[in-house]
Design a protein around this motif. Sequence first.
Motif, short mmCIF file in Angstrom:
data_model
loop_
_atom_site.label_atom_id
_atom_site.label_comp_id
_atom_site.label_asym_id
_atom_site.label_seq_id
_atom_site.Cartn_x
_atom_site.Cartn_y
_atom_site.Cartn_z
N VAL A 1 -33.75 95.10 -53.70
CA VAL A 1 -34.70 94.97 -52.60
C VAL A 1 -35.96 94.28 -53.13
O VAL A 1 -36.98 94.91 -53.39
N ALA A 2 -35.86 92.98 -53.39
CA ALA A 2 -36.98 92.25 -53.97
C ALA A 2 -37.27 90.96 -53.21
O ALA A 2 -38.25 90.29 -53.50
N TYR A 3 -36.42 90.61 -52.24
CA TYR A 3 -36.69 89.52 -51.29
C TYR A 3 -36.69 88.13 -51.91
O TYR A 3 -37.14 87.19 -51.26
N GLY A 4 -36.20 87.99 -53.14
CA GLY A 4 -36.19 86.66 -53.73
C GLY A 4 -35.15 86.56 -54.83
O GLY A 4 -34.93 87.51 -55.60
N ALA A 5 -34.51 85.39 -54.92
CA ALA A 5 -33.46 85.19 -55.93
C ALA A 5 -34.03 85.19 -57.35
O ALA A 5 -33.42 85.73 -58.27
N ALA A 6 -35.21 84.59 -57.53
CA ALA A 6 -35.79 84.54 -58.88
C ALA A 6 -36.05 85.95 -59.39
O ALA A 6 -35.84 86.25 -60.57
N GLU A 7 -36.51 86.82 -58.50
CA GLU A 7 -36.78 88.21 -58.88
C GLU A 7 -35.49 88.91 -59.32
O GLU A 7 -35.45 89.61 -60.33
N LEU A 8 -34.42 88.74 -58.52
CA LEU A 8 -33.16 89.41 -58.86
C LEU A 8 -32.62 88.89 -60.19
O LEU A 8 -32.17 89.66 -61.05
N ASP A 9 -32.67 87.58 -60.33
CA ASP A 9 -32.20 86.96 -61.57
C ASP A 9 -32.96 87.54 -62.78
O ASP A 9 -32.36 87.89 -63.80
N PHE A 10 -34.26 87.67 -62.61
CA PHE A 10 -35.08 88.15 -63.72
C PHE A 10 -34.79 89.62 -64.05
O PHE A 10 -34.66 89.99 -65.23
N VAL A 11 -34.67 90.45 -63.03
CA VAL A 11 -34.37 91.86 -63.29
C VAL A 11 -33.03 91.95 -64.02
O VAL A 11 -32.89 92.67 -65.02
N MET B 1 -27.34 96.25 -60.47
CA MET B 1 -28.19 95.98 -59.31
C MET B 1 -27.39 96.16 -58.02
O MET B 1 -26.21 95.82 -57.98
N LEU B 2 -28.04 96.71 -57.00
CA LEU B 2 -27.32 97.13 -55.80
C LEU B 2 -28.09 96.74 -54.54
O LEU B 2 -29.28 97.08 -54.40
N PHE B 3 -27.39 96.11 -53.64
CA PHE B 3 -27.98 95.69 -52.36
C PHE B 3 -28.62 96.86 -51.61
O PHE B 3 -28.11 97.98 -51.61
N GLU C 1 -33.11 88.00 -45.93
CA GLU C 1 -33.72 87.52 -47.18
C GLU C 1 -33.09 88.17 -48.41
O GLU C 1 -32.86 87.52 -49.42
N ASN C 2 -32.86 89.48 -48.31
CA ASN C 2 -32.26 90.16 -49.47
C ASN C 2 -30.82 89.72 -49.70
O ASN C 2 -30.36 89.63 -50.85
N LEU C 3 -30.08 89.44 -48.64
CA LEU C 3 -28.71 88.94 -48.80
C LEU C 3 -28.71 87.51 -49.35
O LEU C 3 -27.92 87.18 -50.24
N SER D 1 -36.31 97.29 -56.83
CA SER D 1 -35.99 96.58 -58.07
C SER D 1 -36.86 96.99 -59.25
O SER D 1 -37.14 96.18 -60.13
N GLY D 2 -37.27 98.24 -59.24
CA GLY D 2 -38.02 98.73 -60.39
C GLY D 2 -39.49 98.38 -60.36
O GLY D 2 -40.20 98.57 -61.35
N GLY D 3 -39.96 97.91 -59.19
CA GLY D 3 -41.40 97.60 -59.09
C GLY D 3 -41.76 96.51 -60.09
O GLY D 3 -41.17 95.43 -60.08
N ALA D 4 -42.72 96.81 -60.94
CA ALA D 4 -43.18 95.83 -61.93
C ALA D 4 -42.65 96.13 -63.32
O ALA D 4 -43.03 95.46 -64.28
#
Lengths: 386, 386
Positions: free
Chosen positions: A291-301, A330-332, A353-355, A250-253
Amino acid sequence: MSLRKLLVDVHTHVYLPRYASVLRSRSNVPRILTRNTPSGWKEDRLLILDDEPTGGRPVGPQYWDREEKLKFMDRHGIDISVVSCANPWLDFLPFSEALILAQHLNADLESYCASGPLVASSAELKRLYGFGLLPLVPGAPADSLSEAVTRLAIEHPHIRGVIIGTRGTGLGLDDSALEPLWAALAETGLVVFLHPHYGVGSQAWGTRDNGHVLPLALGFPFETTTAIARLILAGVLDRHPNLRILLAHSGGALPQLSSRLASCVEHDPVVAGRLAHDVRWYIGRLWFDAVAYGAAELDFVSETIGRAGGYGTDILPSGERGRKLGASRMLFGTDHPFFPPLGETEKWPSVVENLEAIEEVERWSEEDKAGVRARNALTLFGLGSS
Amino acid sequence: MSLRKLLVDVHTHVYLPRYASVLRSRSNVPRILTRNTPSGWKEDRLLILDDEPTGGRPVGPQYWDREEKLKFMDRHGIDISVVSCANPWLDFLPFSEALILAQHLNADLESYCASGPLVASSAELKRLYGFGLLPLVPGAPADSLSEAVTRLAIEHPHIRGVIIGTRGTGLGLDDSALEPLWAALAETGLVVFLHPHYGVGSQAWGTRDNGHVLPLALGFPFETTTAIARLILAGVLDRHPNLRILLAHSGGALPQLSSRLASCVEHDPVVAGRLAHDVRWYIGRLWFDAVAYGAAELDFVSETIGRAGGYGTDILPSGERGRKLGASRMLFGTDHPFFPPLGETEKWPSVVENLEAIEEVERWSEEDKAGVRARNALTLFGLGSS
């Protein structure tokens, strides 16, 4: 099965048998080492990082056996995998050897995909596609690299991109000698999967034994972040509007540091005014695995991608902006065969977790989520009639 | 003026005159150097980073003159500043010198705050409070550090915390020798402002001249992220439930990498099971400045704080969870006197951006935003009757 229901894994690795043989033949990292366990078994261990903690990690057929990959896919409901060689690719070889091994491994990968099964409901979609390798090592002449790209695109229809590390030919991805490479990649439409290997920050891990945690959880994303930041600052995305880069993890940081990066650029007399756009605009030019293991992370990206169109004078080439754009980039992915469970489980927690993370992004519609699970990948890699 | 309308800056630096004198007396970094400009003026330049790019940066009375700080505050509508010595603090001194200089500088800072003005509408709130310094340098005995903490808390009522770097006494913040320090800090209630200086990743910046951009935009947050991750992994937050840590620059990359960090911990045989909670729980134990220059970033940090209560078996000590908790742990800051505008402007764009970012967080209520601007700081530092 409708395309809407598919699951496509864009971040999944292999060491093809030919590559594993090379690793077995080596006496330095990267290598595969066979050792006797205290209980008298023989055990293969993979050592790929410099200063590998705790004697590396177990390695086995899940890395090289296609049947194991398909079993993993079946177990997790994954219809299609776009497989890539795991790091460190060919980075440790001299150019002449890397050139030949890349050709062989790309041919192997084409056959791995082409002779594999079809998606059950489809007459055209295979279950396996791939990212090829380039001889992107020190000493590689620019024209050989662009030639390798062209050849890959012509000869291997199941290879839809290339996986690369962050070092280029030794000077990093902001090296102006790589311009012909970017041009060739943009021209062919091959997707560039940018993936870390070396880690950034190892001097800062300290002396406590934290296993692989710091190099993997922090060093890897720091490396990706640094590489893509340097590439953006060098104007590569300004000069190559058709270059398509997919960022690992997910682009790291990068998303979280993107406004700080933009602010630092605006306040630095050396860099201010160099780029065509605010740094945040370029986030909308990239693709990110989920591949960020959390919904908040995906939402933010997704939000940082979506806001990109609001910066700079042009809208993005796609004409899109807003949350829809974010979800479309964004791609699984699974990162298989890394992060196996420590205990026995039917499904791997890292995959689950990623799903679940995708499912739990409140600001994505069902269509957005289906896109992240499959459609975005089908579109990006030109698969099927999506 | 109602407390709701106040603006409190928790990230704002000074080099007090005594500290600036020390920097002027030095011939190595960190130092202040007076040089002649091509146009014949004398110019002070600040060199604080190793391998400082482009000859450092301009430095002047905005660093040491209280009137300049107050002018900056007035210009930007800032009612209260909790000032801290800018990096690298006392890191470059031997313990015996650091001990004495810390005492002098803390007394200077107390007087800087105590003799300063009151907030217009208040009979009790000063406009200036401070973070003190500790002699946290190699060779510092643990009992001297905890003694310094106790003394600071007793002697200097306007000093409400300490600012520290990431190296501890040389081995980092996961050094078990620091246990008495954490205990003393938790006991006194002094807030620990964790701030980067050295950067992490300088080996990865490459050879292109990007000015200060990479060390500041990436190296600084990488350093903070690494330091707090190591501290969490060492169990410091498990052992010291009352320790209050404020992370500079919105925690760097910690929020974005927190689920990855949690996943890596769960999958690593060396670390799995070591901590009392999922790594993401500890995010809810921290405070974050709102120095991230973008609304999406603030929103995201707030979400990662808010979700913390959902991990692990206990809820957080405060009993709070959810978005409300997230918004209650973030605090406005400016990073003054760094990031001055390159051209002439009435207000500094970096400050305006951080204020606008707070205003634009859609998922925060007006009360949440007022909290980030002032109330959270008043509560954290025990100021006024908030």
